[in-house]
Write a protein that holds these residues in place. Structure first.
Motif, PDB file in Angstrom:
ATOM      1  N   PHE A  40      18.462  -8.831 -51.309  1.00 52.18           N
ATOM      2  CA  PHE A  40      19.481  -7.827 -51.612  1.00 52.18           C
ATOM      3  C   PHE A  40      20.531  -7.767 -50.517  1.00 52.18           C
ATOM      4  CE2 PHE A  40      21.028  -3.458 -51.158  1.00 52.18           C
ATOM      5  CZ  PHE A  40      21.674  -3.316 -52.371  1.00 52.18           C
ATOM      6  N   VAL A  41      20.100  -7.720 -49.281  1.00 54.88           N
ATOM      7  CA  VAL A  41      21.036  -7.604 -48.167  1.00 54.88           C
ATOM      8  C   VAL A  41      21.910  -8.846 -48.055  1.00 54.88           C
ATOM      9  CG1 VAL A  41      21.189  -7.481 -45.638  1.00 54.88           C
ATOM     10  CG2 VAL A  41      19.659  -5.950 -46.878  1.00 54.88           C
ATOM     11  N   SER A  42      21.308 -10.033 -48.158  1.00 56.11           N
ATOM     12  CA  SER A  42      22.115 -11.243 -48.024  1.00 56.11           C
ATOM     13  C   SER A  42      23.112 -11.370 -49.175  1.00 56.11           C
ATOM     14  CB  SER A  42      21.229 -12.477 -47.929  1.00 56.11           C
ATOM     15  OG  SER A  42      20.514 -12.680 -49.124  1.00 56.11           O
ATOM     16  N   SER A  48      30.438  -8.694 -50.326  1.00 53.56           N
ATOM     17  CA  SER A  48      31.361  -7.784 -49.647  1.00 53.56           C
ATOM     18  C   SER A  48      32.278  -8.518 -48.679  1.00 53.56           C
ATOM     19  CB  SER A  48      30.585  -6.686 -48.924  1.00 53.56           C
ATOM     20  OG  SER A  48      29.776  -7.249 -47.908  1.00 53.56           O
ATOM     21  N   ILE A  49      31.795  -9.555 -48.021  1.00 53.58           N
ATOM     22  CA  ILE A  49      32.643 -10.296 -47.086  1.00 53.58           C
ATOM     23  C   ILE A  49      33.769 -10.998 -47.831  1.00 53.58           C
ATOM     24  CG2 ILE A  49      32.672 -12.342 -45.601  1.00 53.58           C
ATOM     25  CD1 ILE A  49      30.121 -11.374 -44.371  1.00 53.58           C
ATOM     26  N   LYS A  50      33.483 -11.543 -49.015  1.00 54.57           N
ATOM     27  CA  LYS A  50      34.535 -12.197 -49.800  1.00 54.57           C
ATOM     28  C   LYS A  50      35.664 -11.220 -50.118  1.00 54.57           C
ATOM     29  CE  LYS A  50      31.787 -15.716 -52.069  1.00 54.57           C
ATOM     30  NZ  LYS A  50      31.272 -16.239 -53.342  1.00 54.57           N
ATOM     31  N   PHE A  51      35.327 -10.038 -50.611  1.00 54.70           N
ATOM     32  CA  PHE A  51      36.356  -9.062 -50.958  1.00 54.70           C
ATOM     33  C   PHE A  51      37.089  -8.564 -49.719  1.00 54.70           C
ATOM     34  CE2 PHE A  51      33.747  -8.617 -54.845  1.00 54.70           C
ATOM     35  CZ  PHE A  51      34.744  -8.902 -55.755  1.00 54.70           C
ATOM     36  N   TYR A  52      36.363  -8.348 -48.647  1.00 56.64           N
ATOM     37  CA  TYR A  52      36.969  -7.854 -47.415  1.00 56.64           C
ATOM     38  C   TYR A  52      37.987  -8.850 -46.867  1.00 56.64           C
ATOM     39  CZ  TYR A  52      37.284  -6.037 -42.665  1.00 56.64           C
ATOM     40  OH  TYR A  52      37.745  -5.545 -41.490  1.00 56.64           O
ATOM     41  N   LEU A  53      37.617 -10.120 -46.814  1.00 53.77           N
ATOM     42  CA  LEU A  53      38.523 -11.119 -46.268  1.00 53.77           C
ATOM     43  C   LEU A  53      39.678 -11.428 -47.218  1.00 53.77           C
ATOM     44  CD1 LEU A  53      35.981 -13.531 -44.553  1.00 53.77           C
ATOM     45  CD2 LEU A  53      37.463 -11.847 -43.473  1.00 53.77           C
ATOM     46  N   ARG A  54      39.466 -11.339 -48.524  1.00 56.86           N
ATOM     47  CA  ARG A  54      40.559 -11.561 -49.476  1.00 56.86           C
ATOM     48  C   ARG A  54      41.627 -10.488 -49.343  1.00 56.86           C
ATOM     49  NH1 ARG A  54      37.223 -13.227 -54.869  1.00 56.86           N
ATOM     50  NH2 ARG A  54      36.553 -15.258 -54.103  1.00 56.86           N
ATOM     51  N   ASP A  55      41.237  -9.274 -48.984  1.00 53.64           N
ATOM     52  CA  ASP A  55      42.220  -8.203 -48.779  1.00 53.64           C
ATOM     53  C   ASP A  55      43.180  -8.533 -47.636  1.00 53.64           C
ATOM     54  OD1 ASP A  55      41.223  -6.721 -50.849  1.00 53.64           O
ATOM     55  OD2 ASP A  55      40.036  -5.379 -49.579  1.00 53.64           O
ATOM     56  N   TYR A  56      42.769  -9.383 -46.723  1.00 53.68           N
ATOM     57  CA  TYR A  56      43.628  -9.786 -45.612  1.00 53.68           C
ATOM     58  C   TYR A  56      44.435 -11.038 -45.930  1.00 53.68           C
ATOM     59  CZ  TYR A  56      41.589  -6.332 -42.531  1.00 53.68           C
ATOM     60  OH  TYR A  56      41.213  -5.156 -41.952  1.00 53.68           O
ATOM     61  N   GLY A  57      44.391 -11.506 -47.166  1.00 57.43           N
ATOM     62  CA  GLY A  57      45.202 -12.644 -47.582  1.00 57.43           C
ATOM     63  C   GLY A  57      44.711 -13.988 -47.059  1.00 57.43           C
ATOM     64  N   ILE A  58      43.439 -14.118 -46.846  1.00 57.91           N
ATOM     65  CA  ILE A  58      42.876 -15.370 -46.338  1.00 57.91           C
ATOM     66  C   ILE A  58      42.680 -16.333 -47.507  1.00 57.91           C
ATOM     67  CG2 ILE A  58      40.839 -16.371 -45.247  1.00 57.91           C
ATOM     68  CD1 ILE A  58      40.616 -13.784 -43.654  1.00 57.91           C
ATOM     69  N   LEU A  74      21.885 -16.326 -39.926  1.00 58.16           N
ATOM     70  CA  LEU A  74      20.887 -16.191 -40.985  1.00 58.16           C
ATOM     71  C   LEU A  74      20.259 -17.537 -41.324  1.00 58.16           C
ATOM     72  CD1 LEU A  74      22.719 -13.717 -43.387  1.00 58.16           C
ATOM     73  CD2 LEU A  74      20.774 -13.232 -41.906  1.00 58.16           C
ATOM     74  N   CYS A  75      21.062 -18.584 -41.268  1.00 63.82           N
ATOM     75  CA  CYS A  75      20.541 -19.921 -41.571  1.00 63.82           C
ATOM     76  C   CYS A  75      19.693 -20.473 -40.431  1.00 63.82           C
ATOM     77  CB  CYS A  75      21.695 -20.875 -41.856  1.00 63.82           C
ATOM     78  SG  CYS A  75      22.630 -20.438 -43.318  1.00 63.82           S
ATOM     79  N   ALA A  76      20.012 -20.085 -39.211  1.00 62.05           N
ATOM     80  CA  ALA A  76      19.326 -20.640 -38.047  1.00 62.05           C
ATOM     81  C   ALA A  76      18.058 -19.879 -37.670  1.00 62.05           C
ATOM     82  CB  ALA A  76      20.274 -20.671 -36.853  1.00 62.05           C
ATOM     83  N   ARG A  77      17.751 -18.789 -38.349  1.00 64.37           N
ATOM     84  CA  ARG A  77      16.600 -17.987 -37.928  1.00 64.37           C
ATOM     85  C   ARG A  77      15.273 -18.726 -38.079  1.00 64.37           C
ATOM     86  NH1 ARG A  77      16.638 -13.315 -42.527  1.00 64.37           N
ATOM     87  NH2 ARG A  77      16.259 -14.708 -44.273  1.00 64.37           N
ATOM     88  N   GLY A  78      15.160 -19.612 -39.039  1.00 62.95           N
ATOM     89  CA  GLY A  78      13.939 -20.406 -39.168  1.00 62.95           C
ATOM     90  C   GLY A  78      13.749 -21.340 -37.987  1.00 62.95           C
TER      91      GLY A  78
END
Length: 101
Positions: A40-42, A48-58, A74-78
């Motif tokens: 759920f968190v991931s 949310s990151i996609k929408f947040y960064l799109r608001d900045y015109g990226i 998150l990928c490197a934790r293993g």
């Protein structure tokens, strides 16, 4: 393995000890809650990151780069888990790795 620490037999005996000490309901609850919350968190973070960064015109290319950087821990934790279990730093097994991360 004769030491009981590695291999399939060692893993099985470890699981049996966990069930005897803590009980199957608690272990199943911890397992399910961990995996549900992790998923759920991931997922919520990715959306949310996609929408947040799109608001900045990226643009799309930059968005992918930023997402790769944000999700790298998150990928490197293993790998960090394997490293902390395998290599000690100054005689400590976990504490230095927690500080490093």
């Amino acid at each position: 393995d004769a030491r009981g620490g590695l291999g399939l037999c060692g893993m099985w005996s470890w699981m049996v000890k966990l069930v005897q000490n803590y009980g199957m309901p608690l272990l199943l609850t911890v397992f399910v809650v961990q995996h549900l919350l992790d998923g759920f968190v991931s997922r919520a973070l990715k959306i949310s990151i996609k929408f947040y960064l799109r608001d900045y015109g990226i643009n799309a290319g930059q968005l992918q780069t930023y997402q790769a950087v944000v999700f790298l821990p998150l990928c490197a934790r293993g790998l960090m888990g394997l490293a902390s279990d395998s290599f000690r730093i100054l005689g400590f097994r976990k504490l230095p790795w927690i500080v490093i991360t």
